[in-house]
Design an enzyme around this catalytic site. Structure first.
Site, PDB file in Angstrom:
ATOM      1  N   ASP A 138       0.848  -1.202   0.000  1.00  0.00           N
ATOM      2  CA  ASP A 138       0.000   0.000   0.000  1.00  0.00           C
ATOM      3  C   ASP A 138       0.884   1.254   0.000  1.00  0.00           C
ATOM      4  O   ASP A 138       1.631   1.491   0.943  1.00  0.00           O
ATOM      5  CB  ASP A 138      -0.875  -0.059   1.268  1.00  0.00           C
ATOM      6  CG  ASP A 138      -1.740   1.176   1.474  1.00  0.00           C
ATOM      7  OD1 ASP A 138      -1.683   2.103   0.650  1.00  0.00           O
ATOM      8  OD2 ASP A 138      -2.483   1.190   2.483  1.00  0.00           O
ATOM      9  N   HIS A 148      -9.380  13.519  12.596  1.00  0.00           N
ATOM     10  CA  HIS A 148      -9.257  12.436  11.610  1.00  0.00           C
ATOM     11  C   HIS A 148      -7.812  11.974  11.559  1.00  0.00           C
ATOM     12  O   HIS A 148      -6.896  12.774  11.676  1.00  0.00           O
ATOM     13  CB  HIS A 148      -9.683  12.908  10.219  1.00  0.00           C
ATOM     14  CG  HIS A 148      -9.501  11.852   9.170  1.00  0.00           C
ATOM     15  ND1 HIS A 148     -10.313  10.745   9.112  1.00  0.00           N
ATOM     16  CD2 HIS A 148      -8.586  11.709   8.182  1.00  0.00           C
ATOM     17  CE1 HIS A 148      -9.903   9.968   8.115  1.00  0.00           C
ATOM     18  NE2 HIS A 148      -8.861  10.533   7.540  1.00  0.00           N
ATOM     19  N   HIS A 188      -3.921   4.595   6.379  1.00  0.00           N
ATOM     20  CA  HIS A 188      -2.831   4.031   5.568  1.00  0.00           C
ATOM     21  C   HIS A 188      -1.468   4.304   6.197  1.00  0.00           C
ATOM     22  O   HIS A 188      -1.262   5.327   6.854  1.00  0.00           O
ATOM     23  CB  HIS A 188      -2.872   4.631   4.157  1.00  0.00           C
ATOM     24  CG  HIS A 188      -4.120   4.296   3.404  1.00  0.00           C
ATOM     25  ND1 HIS A 188      -4.256   3.129   2.686  1.00  0.00           N
ATOM     26  CD2 HIS A 188      -5.294   4.957   3.286  1.00  0.00           C
ATOM     27  CE1 HIS A 188      -5.463   3.103   2.134  1.00  0.00           C
ATOM     28  NE2 HIS A 188      -6.114   4.196   2.486  1.00  0.00           N
TER      29      HIS A 188
HETATM   30 ZN   LIG Z   1      -8.248   0.912  -0.752  1.00  0.00          ZN
HETATM   31 ZN   LIG Z   2      -9.321   0.544   2.410  1.00  0.00          ZN
END
Ligand SMILES: [Zn+2]
Ligand SMILES: [Zn+2]
Length: 569
Positions: free
Chosen positions: A209, A378, A382
């Protein structure tokens, strides 16, 4: 150390030559959204995720974008199943469009499959679907010669996982969307021991990612948001509204917990949030103390300082509940001076101005608005640079393939792992459709398969292509002008017209003179056509288009789409 390991592989390779495993991203690389990756070994194909992307502004009228699955359809007898990393739309949203054409078994963790089931029910597809719940604790699922193992990770939705894909050519790890949160809300930490163990044994390739590869440091823990909520609740004297992603169950949990701590009742506005919380609660991923949740109508009967409203609309989506409230257009909730509104989300790229407008409108109505820029309401789901490094260090893969990013994110990712000593030839940045072949000591891109975006417009899947989109674009930019004439084809005479109708070109009532002049131009062409005995439609149309096109360009500097219609009698 790495060198020794590498040599050992080489020796082993000589004894047992193995064919490479083929990895094909059908979406999700050099773009954010429509994640889908093919893993292929011998006769077996396993598909990781089946997501949607949201259309760019230039995709006029397009509702959704899904990956092209022609390659899978051509090889349908080899596709053993679709394995899911987590329940976000960019990973499961394409299933209602994929499964009717390719009804293979689908595997995912409990919440992920719960959300898929809900989605398929809406599309009336759940009965024929082959849904399988797997667990991060259970043994790998065997799909032909490929075995899949789900490994706990943290993300902005519960029950997310990385995948270890065991193939005869080696182990491929797919990170899913992840972060490494040392203090997750559900206590379910990223399984670093399992990931390290895989690294010890040797990982051939690692899909990672790359969303936050530009961000230095660590992504803050989800818990931080709960602390901010607590401060905001402490100060708020009247109603509190919290907008977040409907799937961010951890965030919703924290909002509910804070509400309970401060003696407030909670109502939920917005269909997607109601549905997701219902699924999550039913499956045990959301804990709502009895008596906390009330109906929206009930909320207005409670004192303002005893209420919290959870709502959709954190992206400024035009139809979502918070957007309507901000526009003073919600049937049940009116924003009042003294309300505190928390936007507990970050705008998805492209939504910034919509979110900005919602915030403006809320302030205008007298609310106190708290958003990411003014308080930590927030955090991202990720991994930032240091977590990417941690993950890479645990796995020590031979090849790294960043995904889930625009090109700039992938470029930033490359820098991060190069800093760790990875050579450029160990990092593969494919295009959608590239066939990546990896085996020990060898990682190459070898050709392309059919791939690309498929547009969904209403009920149509893939019937709107680039030609239709180009027309929509020019119609939107220049408007249309229709010229209608009636023609006696045998005599080559025009019986009536030309009549001119326009839309989106000029305001007709104020442009009568212009359009009358245009009509005269058209009459001139028709006369010429009659005199020259031209009867071929394409020539007649081209002549009308050319004459009027030049006329409008000279007089107005605009180029409307000119559409001649010849009615033959
Ligand atoms: Zn995603
Ligand atoms: Zn996701």
């Amino acid at each position: 150390m790495a060198k020794k390991r590498y040599r050992r592989w080489k020796r082993r390779d000589k004894r047992v030559p193995k064919s490479p495993v083929t990895l094909i991203p059908l979406g999700g690389t050099r773009e954010i959204g429509k994640n889908m990756t093919v893993v292929e070994y011998g006769d077996d194909i396993v598909v990781i995720d089946a997501g949607i992307a949201f259309p760019d502004e230039e995709l006029l009228g397009i509702d959704l974008v899904i990956p092209d699955i022609d390659y899978l359809l051509e090889n349908r007898e080899r596709v053993r199943g679709i394995v899911l990393t987590h329940g976000h739309e960019d990973h499961i949203g394409a299933l209602p469009y994929v499964l009717p054409r390719l009804n293979v078994p689908v595997y995912g963790t409990k919440l992920t499959i719960g959300l898929v089931r809900k989605k398929l029910e809406e599309h009336r597809l759940v009965r024929q679907a082959k849904l399988n719940v797997v667990s991060t604790e259970s043994r790998p699922i065997k799909l032909g010669s490929i075995a899949i193992e789900w490994i706990r990770t943290n993300h902005s939705i519960p029950d997310g996982a990385a995948l270890a894909i065991h193939t005869p050519a080696g182990v491929i790890v797919h990170s899913g969307d992840f972060k490494i949160d040392p203090t997750p809300i559900d206590g379910r930490r990223t399984d670093v021991s399992r990931l390290s163990a895989l690294g010890e044994k040797g990982v051939l390739a690692f899909f990672c990612d790359a969303t936050n590869a530009e961000v230095p440091g660590y992504t803050p823990s989800e818990k931080v948001v709960g602390e901010t909520f607590d401060q905001v609740f402490e100060e708020a004297e009247q109603r509190i509204l919290i907008a977040t992603f409907a799937s961010n169950i951890h965030r919703i949990q924290q909002a509910i917990d804070t509400a309970v701590d401060h003696g407030r009742k909670v109502a939920i506005a917005g269909r997607s949030m109601r549905e997701n919380t219902a699924v999550a609660e039913e499956l045990g991923f959301l804990k709502i103390p009895k008596g906390t949740l009330v109906e929206l109508e009930e909320l207005s009967r409670l004192p303002d300082n005893k209420t919290v409203l959870l709502t959709t609309g954190s992206q400024g989506e035009p139809m979502a509940a918070l957007t309507r409230m901000a526009n003073n257009d919600h049937r049940q909730v009116q924003i009042r001076a003294g309300d505190t509104v928390i936007i507990s989300a970050t705008p998805i790229p492209g939504n910034e101005s919509l979110v900005g407008r919602t915030i403006d409108n809320l302030f205008r109505l007298g609310a106190e608005v708290i958003y990411k820029e003014v308080a930590q309401v927030h955090v991202s789901g990720h991994a930032s640079q240091e977590e990417i490094k941690m993950m890479t260090n645990m796995l020590r893969p031979e090849y790294i393939i960043p995904f889930h990013g625009e090109y700039r994110h992938l470029a930033a990712f490359l820098k991060v792992v190069e800093e760790m000593g990875y050579n450029r030839d160990r990092v593969i940045i494919p295009e959608v459709g590239d066939r990546i072949e990896v085996s020990r000591g060898r990682g190459v891109i070898n050709g392309q398969v059919t791939s690309g975006p498929v547009f969904i417009d209403g009920l149509g899947i893939g019937d709107v292509g680039h030609i239709v989109l180009r027309d929509r674009m020019t119609l939107a930019n220049n408007g249309v002008l229709v010229v209608v004439v009636v023609m006696d084809k045998q005599k080559g005479k025009f019986l009536s017209g030309p009549d001119i109708i326009t839309r989106g070109f000029v305001y007709v009532r104020e442009s009568e003179a212009l359009l009358e002049q245009a009509r005269k131009q058209a009459v001139g062409v028709l006369k010429e056509i009659e005199e020259k005995h031209i009867t071929e439609w394409s020539v007649i149309k081209a002549k009308i288009q050319e004459t009027l096109g030049v006329y409008f360009d000279v007089v107005t500097g605009r180029r409307p789409n000119i559409l001649p219609i010849i009615i033959e009698v």
